[in-house]
Scaffold this motif. Structure first.
Motif, short mmCIF file in Angstrom:
data_model
loop_
_atom_site.label_atom_id
_atom_site.label_comp_id
_atom_site.label_asym_id
_atom_site.label_seq_id
_atom_site.Cartn_x
_atom_site.Cartn_y
_atom_site.Cartn_z
N SER A 139 10.48 4.86 -7.15
CA SER A 139 9.72 5.55 -6.10
C SER A 139 10.27 5.22 -4.72
O SER A 139 10.40 6.10 -3.86
N CYS A 140 10.60 3.96 -4.50
CA CYS A 140 11.18 3.56 -3.21
C CYS A 140 12.55 4.19 -3.00
O CYS A 140 12.86 4.68 -1.90
N GLY B 2 0.82 -1.21 0.00
CA GLY B 2 0.00 0.00 0.00
C GLY B 2 0.85 1.26 0.00
O GLY B 2 0.54 2.23 -0.70
N TYR B 3 1.94 1.24 0.76
CA TYR B 3 2.83 2.39 0.81
C TYR B 3 3.49 2.61 -0.55
O TYR B 3 3.56 3.75 -1.04
N ILE B 4 3.95 1.54 -1.18
CA ILE B 4 4.57 1.66 -2.50
C ILE B 4 3.55 2.17 -3.52
O ILE B 4 3.88 3.00 -4.36
N ARG C 169 1.59 6.59 -6.99
CA ARG C 169 0.52 7.52 -7.34
C ARG C 169 0.93 8.97 -7.17
O ARG C 169 0.33 9.87 -7.74
N ALA C 170 1.96 9.21 -6.38
CA ALA C 170 2.42 10.58 -6.15
C ALA C 170 3.20 11.15 -7.33
O ALA C 170 3.41 12.35 -7.41
N GLU C 171 3.64 10.28 -8.25
CA GLU C 171 4.41 10.77 -9.41
C GLU C 171 3.56 11.76 -10.20
O GLU C 171 2.47 11.43 -10.65
N TRP D 3 6.26 15.42 -6.26
CA TRP D 3 6.21 14.04 -5.79
C TRP D 3 6.31 14.01 -4.27
O TRP D 3 5.50 13.37 -3.59
N ALA D 4 7.30 14.72 -3.72
CA ALA D 4 7.49 14.73 -2.27
C ALA D 4 6.25 15.27 -1.56
O ALA D 4 5.85 14.75 -0.52
N ARG D 5 5.64 16.30 -2.11
CA ARG D 5 4.46 16.90 -1.48
C ARG D 5 3.28 15.94 -1.44
O ARG D 5 2.36 16.12 -0.64
N ASN D 6 3.30 14.91 -2.28
CA ASN D 6 2.17 14.00 -2.37
C ASN D 6 2.43 12.61 -1.80
O ASN D 6 1.56 11.75 -1.89
N ILE D 7 3.61 12.38 -1.24
CA ILE D 7 3.87 11.06 -0.68
C ILE D 7 3.43 11.03 0.79
O ILE D 7 3.32 12.08 1.43
#
Length: 170
Positions: A160-161, A27-29, A34-36, A73-77
């Motif tokens: 992403s990871c 789920g985290y991955i 999805r944050a991309e 991306w960072a703002r959405n993770i």
């Protein structure tokens, strides 16, 4: 510490339950993916000129998009928006170059771009001979890192990871 109650697209932690650990990580991955902000295929294709050679303006645009996408991306993770804004800025300042390399490799940035990036940097401000040598060395290292990542055939989930690890390791 991550929140224990799900909110804003996040989910509860598993409290150490090994049966739920796999689904938690999956789920985290999924949330990282999805944050991309942009599909990776859009990075380079929009900057190409008709003869398939990138001009200096297009290279600068591509570099700006990659930096902007790292911030988006960072703002959405998960967990990053929960940090204080000063901590968010500090993390991004510490890791922008690593995130840039990962985004460059992920989007398959053409490697002939490195000499043009160097030319753009040299054109932007006059430099002493020592600084030119150091700058060109940075470009060479950048190109080598992108080549190595491309050779590993890293997939989107792994990128992403890697980006999350880079961002939060500081």
């Amino acid at each position: 510490m991550p929140p224990t109650q799900p909110h804003h697209g996040q989910f509860a932690l598993t409290n150490g339950d090994p049966l739920h650990c796999h689904s938690y990580l999956s789920g985290y991955i999924s949330l990282l993916l999805r944050a991309e902000p942009y599909p990776t295929s859009r990075y380079g294709s929009q900057c190409m000129q008709p003869n398939n050679i990138m001009g200096i303006e297009n290279i600068c645009e591509l570099a700006a998009r990659m930096l902007f996408s790292a911030v988006e991306w960072a703002r959405n993770i998960p967990f990053f928006p929960d940090l204080q804004i000063t901590d968010q800025v500090a993390l991004l300042r510490l890791t922008w170059s690593e995130l840039f390399v990962l985004n460059a490799a992920q989007c398959s940035m053409p490697l002939h771009v490195a000499p043009l990036l160097a030319a753009a940097g040299l054109h932007a401000s006059p430099m002493s001979a020592d600084r030119v040598v150091a700058f060109m060395d940075h470009i060479r290292i950048f190109q080598e890192q992108v080549e190595k990542l491309k050779a590993l055939h890293v997939d989107s989930a792994e990128y992403s990871c890697l980006k999350a690890i880079v961002l939060f390791t500081s």
